[in-house]
Design a protein around this motif. Structure first.
Motif, PDB file in Angstrom:
ATOM      1  N   MET A  88       0.847  -1.205   0.000  1.00 28.92           N
ATOM      2  CA  MET A  88       0.000   0.000   0.000  1.00 28.92           C
ATOM      3  C   MET A  88       0.879   1.250   0.000  1.00 28.92           C
ATOM      4  SD  MET A  88      -3.370   0.383   2.376  1.00 28.92           S
ATOM      5  CE  MET A  88      -2.873  -1.081   3.286  1.00 28.92           C
ATOM      6  N   ASP A  89       0.474   2.225  -0.776  1.00 31.89           N
ATOM      7  CA  ASP A  89       1.285   3.441  -0.899  1.00 31.89           C
ATOM      8  C   ASP A  89       1.012   4.426   0.231  1.00 31.89           C
ATOM      9  OD1 ASP A  89       2.433   2.633  -3.239  1.00 31.89           O
ATOM     10  OD2 ASP A  89       0.877   3.567  -4.485  1.00 31.89           O
ATOM     11  N   ILE A  90       2.026   5.209   0.554  1.00 27.64           N
ATOM     12  CA  ILE A  90       1.801   6.402   1.397  1.00 27.64           C
ATOM     13  C   ILE A  90       1.447   7.554   0.462  1.00 27.64           C
ATOM     14  CG2 ILE A  90       2.803   8.029   3.048  1.00 27.64           C
ATOM     15  CD1 ILE A  90       4.705   5.894   3.938  1.00 27.64           C
ATOM     16  N   LEU A  91       0.279   8.060   0.637  1.00 25.44           N
ATOM     17  CA  LEU A  91      -0.164   9.179  -0.215  1.00 25.44           C
ATOM     18  C   LEU A  91      -0.186  10.473   0.598  1.00 25.44           C
ATOM     19  CD1 LEU A  91      -3.228   7.621  -2.118  1.00 25.44           C
ATOM     20  CD2 LEU A  91      -0.845   7.783  -2.862  1.00 25.44           C
ATOM     21  N   ALA A 133      -5.221   2.977   1.394  1.00 22.44           N
ATOM     22  CA  ALA A 133      -4.015   3.802   1.386  1.00 22.44           C
ATOM     23  C   ALA A 133      -3.530   4.088   2.789  1.00 22.44           C
ATOM     24  CB  ALA A 133      -4.290   5.122   0.679  1.00 22.44           C
ATOM     25  N   THR A 184      -3.948   4.106   8.348  1.00 24.96           N
ATOM     26  CA  THR A 184      -4.127   3.117   7.286  1.00 24.96           C
ATOM     27  C   THR A 184      -5.604   2.777   7.205  1.00 24.96           C
ATOM     28  OG1 THR A 184      -2.009   2.199   7.938  1.00 24.96           O
ATOM     29  CG2 THR A 184      -3.360   0.838   6.479  1.00 24.96           C
TER      30      THR A 184
END
Lengths: 341, 341, 341, 341, 341, 341
Positions: free
Chosen positions: F1-4, F20, F78
């Motif tokens: 999962m990306d850090i946005l 995310a 998260t």
């Protein structure tokens, strides 16, 4: 023959031909020529409150006198004066002579009645400043009068419209102080010290925008006035006076000194009441709003007073609009004096 | 548990959950249904200064009480109250009961402090009216208080924004009278009798625009208010009072009665200060200008006072804009109390 | 040589030198002096529609005639007239004589064509008033014509800009009635009786603001007009007429008389269309909106008609701005007369 | 159970719970989730005059119907409808089914009464166009109706505010033609042919700004409308129609064809009356001014009519402001029907 | 004696009496009469940049010369010139003679320096147009220069205020192109081709509003300019050029041709920046906003440049307001040339 | 999962459900209760560019985590995120944990791309300052960067509307410097040193109005900002820096130092372009006008860029109005890339 101020002479001439003496300073001096090429001189003469334009035709004694005059000189002019419609007041058969030193000083001091009133007003300002409870505002205000009092007394409240004369700012400030005291008594939550200080300083930037010289009557334009305007200049002046004060004796006072400074600067910044009239910030405290109304009220009262004296009468009690008032003006209702219960 | 006014309850609830009793009148009463089709009642309750919306869910004791209620009834509501963001103040676990006659009268009379202040204000108005020198203005003003005083005391100064409560017009008028006295002393050329009369009558048309009923708290809309507005209605009221006066005892008085009437009507007509704010004529006399500033000053002072109580705080001493003020507002500088010279 | 109206003389003089006779009343009479101190007289002469300024130099026969004249007298002036740019129309070699009583009456009556048009217009107003269905509005309107008809016929519709002549209000009102009838037919929901009554009364306050005297052409300024303006004065007039009517015969009529009065007053109050143009209230009914447009349309049509006659031509069919129109004006497209299909 | 238009359904629901059938097109269809994560469908349904939002909860029969629907489909919805305050009208226990082709055509044609009125209005426009005297304007107008009539009949007069429905521009144009005929009769100097043509074409640019599709009810936004606006588009359309006309038969006609074109384009360009409302040029001819008032009058009459139907009632006869009207609105004075003389 | 342009002559005369020769075209020629009825001629003479009014008195040689002159003729005038306050510059002892054909051509071409600058500017416009990447915009722009280049070079950028001289629009356009190139480099997302095209066409409607004739200096008023204004005329011109282009070679290009046309027309329509300044649509793309600022910046820079030359100096470096600038103007800070690090 | 970043998360969620991770600081933390009296926590989380509101229901793991949180803490969250119409973006099934020191520093530094861009912009500002020719302006500017550079880099260009993020003022200033260089090259009379200095200092008062704290993302309100506004504060800052400079090495330089100071302060004072937008003085020099347009151009370009990302799309290429832009916005014309000649 009486010595009249230029304003009084003009008032008299609206009624009919006047023989009179006036004293004034040569504001400008120009050699011109008529359409049919005869030379004449045009002299603008000013005093503490007003200006008049004189013309010397080539066949008059004044003509050769003009040849000797210089801009800035002080003159006595003797002649006949007639009102000439849109052309204003004309002088006939006039002659001039230079004023002596005493006459010059008297002229610079202004008419006695005006001088007395301005002295009394300055007195009131001084006394009110002494009555300020907060030692920081009191010291600031006293230093202002000490450092800049002379200049203050030579400053007009505006270039046109109201109190546009040497010392006009003193008159305007004193009257606003009377109003501020009265309003602060009616609204006890208002911070009277702050409000009075705001009155004193609200237009102090005009000392660089509408000041008259020590030895004359011509209000110059300055780059400071044009490029900044009196609100930023006023803020700068207060900041400069503030920096010179030693705050150590008052270290723990409430409210904090920085608070005091910000609120005072706010009163200067916001006193035009709306951005469109040149305030960089809207009024955000009750004192700022009160100051704005007190200022406008005094300006308008003075415009009415001047309007009744100078505006063209359209009918009994009705006068033509005098800008910036919004329309024709009407004489106030006469006061009721005595009468049956 | 205390009986709180609705305004005080709301103030308390912004801090945290409150158990309290309130008294009020049922302004509206509607049976509704949730999205999932459970019935509930929505009750709007009002008192002299404020309103609150209560909801009774189908499984609560209040629900069956609502089935018995009617619009216009007077209630005591006991419950828990919490502030709920944009939704305002919510009531939890509340129950209601009808007020007895004494309780109802007490509620209609308003909170004691407000009532005392309004009584003192009305007293001041009465005394000031008696002090008017011109017998025509004095008689006119006394007849107004005699004929319309009760209605005056039930009128708000506005529908929103300032003094929007039963008796608010009395408070506003009294405070303006104090201001007018103060200003008239500072500007002695002002016709004090006229200015005081202008204060008394400037908003008298609001007796038909912002009046509250004798037995309730809901300010109705009326065709008179909508189709004419309070300035023409005020002019009509003064004319109607004027016609009933016998002027023969004062036949030769100066200024002439017709002059007095016109100048007073002008103060009503021009008190909004500019055509764009609803005055059919611009202010044309010093008194008209002074009245306009005195009016606006008091309205703004009240808006600040209300803003400090109700507006959201953005930072210490800084509050979000409260219309119609132009921007955020800032707490006034605290007063300086004592300190070293 | 023809007797011309002053307006026609001016129009003729823009084309070239005119020998003509004019009749007028002496509006003002002032002895002045040239720069080189020769005396001359300045006489302003007015008739029903226009004014002209005459000058009598010291070496002319008119000079001694002027010595005998008085303000308010009626004169015949014979001379040569030339257009002189910004200075307007100048008279040369002119002489004057007093008018006889018949000539004076003819002048006061106005030019025949104007008088006939105004008579026809007044006739139309009278007939339309008789056709009003609601007996209360009909009676009110008839009483207005009965009590104030003569004054109405001497009133201008404005001080400048449009219909600014004796009887101009009759012309304006009649044309608006024609428009109102036409529009009421197109929008059958409009209350035609109310709309027609609104037309009749919308400017009735101008009988105290723009009235010309019975025996002259100079529109005076009055305190009533200045301090109240024609909207409050018009409301006062309608109220005064209304109070004199005996409503008992119509006790049960629908709509109620008080409703009728309020809606009619609303039409007067709101007819300027926006607060910024001096209406104390915005238009809140279809009739109020319709009246506003009918009024503005007629005023603008008259401004164009006058503009084409008086404005400076910038190019074929293009004329310089005539205030208060917003820009240059252009001749209308010529009508198509006949042509092949 | 009746089939109601959506507008009529909403009106009925303000009074109480309604069981009804409505027909409409699916304007949008979105699957959403509640806070507690249950799925639901949101369906916006539109017809010729109005829109409604329906919600289908996961446990309802409509939910599975929604799974099968698509944007643009035509539906019959049967259910219970309740007014839910600020949330508008909610549907309960509703089910849907696709419309048959005949039902779809009937829906697209609009309610019979509206269709009949629009047909009559279009008829009037056609007849009036035939009556134009100038063969150039008549041909231009006939070609417009021939080439663009169908599109014209699908166009609204505005996106909001007035006549914001399919065919609204036909209604607005027809009513303005009636007004223009009436006004041209009152002001005989007006060029009636030009004025009527101006009415026809003044908003013709809206055929690209406010047109509805042939098979639906959703007014799209277009780059043409956004980047140019209806005034430049209207000018472009007239120019395009003009170029296609063979002017040779009318070579010598007066006024010249180019004059005719310019004056007609001026009417389009200036019809908003002031630059601030989007006219690139101020009205410079009487016809341009008249057209502007005729346009505004009709728009305002329609806003009042709509306001009385949709605005919240504040008191008997008084309704809350409906933008862009300036304030609350009041019911017109009821017409007087019969009464004693 | 030098041949001066009229502008240079006026500048020189503000300093003192000047003997000079000027060349110009007779703009108007009027026989007038003094108050004491001596005839004189008034001649208005114009050149590429300015106008002057000459008067020939009956006893001067110029008087009989005037008898022979006609409007539109080209003259050399030799005389003495003096500045005469509000009356402008007067000519004394002047005589005139008709210009020969070469002199006339030289005058029409304008002063050499101005001509050279305008030639260079036109050159830059041509080169920039050739650099456009999109073949449709490039072709459109080249066709404009090909078809209308001569007319473009005779057009002023405005009737007053800035670049109000033959060829002024070329100067304004070239300078805006320089600015647009510079800004497009700073904001690389801007569509440079579109922005440059917008600069070229933004004022192209002025070719029918502010064009000077081939053989003279008088900017006429036209119905096209008055009835439409330069924005609609410019849109019409671009559309007309567009229709003549054969787009088949570019059929598949991106973006689509219709997109290109709409965005270009938007730049013309929106370049005044706000509706109140005559744009029928607000700027809705970055290029439209950028074009508006580039246009205003150049107009203002030119107003300052002209103001420093023509406005009355109030104090060193301070000049009286020159409309439409908002207030007094101040000389820029002199550039720093060299100095210690 | 990306850090946005929060902004990117919101953008992604408009398309559909997103799983995310986000990092942010707790801006506020409030325990609330649902209508049916279940408790929940509301957490506002912010980062360098945006904010999001999370809710933790009583039966979720996040609920107990919230019990432990405090305002000002830095969190990783998260979860699942969905766009929920007017309610914005909702988080589902989320959990949080405190950030480690490195993560916290990374978050405070902002996203890499933004940081790099701001570093490059600050570099450009530094280089441009070094290139100033006038040693006084160069020293002043260098001292500003030396004394206040860190604070400058934490300041936003505005509270809303454009560049409303940490470092936004650096971006805005750098882009304006690029523009100013470009414009100064096009208008060689402009004083480039002054203009560049004006760009650097025009908004420097915002270091006290829109600064973000060193360790967080919440822009506080301050009395300095509220009571004075950034123009007076900016003037005060420049004056304070000026006083600290030793001018003796540059005693004889032209222009005089006081001139330099006044013109620079004028640029700060006048940069809003008009009094109504908060400038206490109108622009009176070409540099002041140029600065105003350069400022507005950059603000508007940024508003368009932001609008295309955040505004609701109404049709392809058309977006709903984003205040303070005046209306809907349209995507720019795509650039032409290659094509046949």
């Amino acid at each position: 023959m009486d010595i009249l101020t230029i304003a009084n002479l003009k008032r008299a001439a609206t009624v009919g031909r006047v023989e009179a003496i006036i004293h004034g300073q040569v504001d400008s001096l120009t050699r011109k020529e008529t359409r049919d090429q005869k030379p004449f001189w045009e002299v603008v003469l000013g005093d503490a409150e007003s200006k008049i334009t004189l013309r010397a035709w080539s066949d008059s004694p004044a003509f050769s006198e003009c040849e000797q005059m210089a801009r800035g000189e002080f003159l006595e002019v003797t002649g006949e004066f007639v009102h000439n419609g849109a052309f204003g007041t004309d002088a006939r058969r006039w002659t001039g002579r230079r004023l002596g030193e005493n006459e010059r000083q008297a002229l610079l001091a202004g008419p006695a009645e005006l001088r007395d009133r301005q002295n009394a007003d300055y007195e009131l300002i001084t006394r009110t400043v002494e009555s300020l409870g907060d030692p920081r505002l009191r010291t600031l205000a006293q230093n202002f009068l000490g450092d800049w009092g002379e200049r203050f007394r030579r400053t007009a409240a505006a270039r046109n419209y109201h109190h546009a004369r040497r010392g006009g700012l003193v008159e305007h400030t004193a009257q606003m102080m009377r109003s501020a005291e009265a309003i602060a008594a009616v609204y006890p939550r208002l911070n009277r010290d702050l409000l009075i200080s705001g009155v004193l300083f609200h237009d102090c930037g005009k000392l660089w925008e509408n000041v008259l010289p020590e030895n004359g009557f011509n209000m110059p334009y300055t780059e400071t006035g044009e490029l900044l305007g009196h609100i930023p200049v006023g803020i700068e002046l207060v900041n400069s006076l503030w920096r010179k004060i030693d705050f150590t004796p008052w270290a723990g006072l409430e409210p904090a000194s920085e608070e005091v400074r910000l609120h005072l600067l706010h009163l200067i910044a916001a006193h035009h009441g709306e951005k469109q009239f040149g305030s960089p910030v809207d009024p955000k405290t009750p004192e700022a709003v009160a100051l704005h109304y007190i200022d406008n009220l005094d300006a308008k009262m003075e415009m009415f007073a001047a309007g009744y004296e100078t505006a063209q009468q359209l009918a009994p009690g009705i006068f033509e609009r005098v800008r910036p008032l919004p329309g024709n003006i009407v004489l106030p209702l006469a006061k009721f004096v005595t009468g049956p219960a």
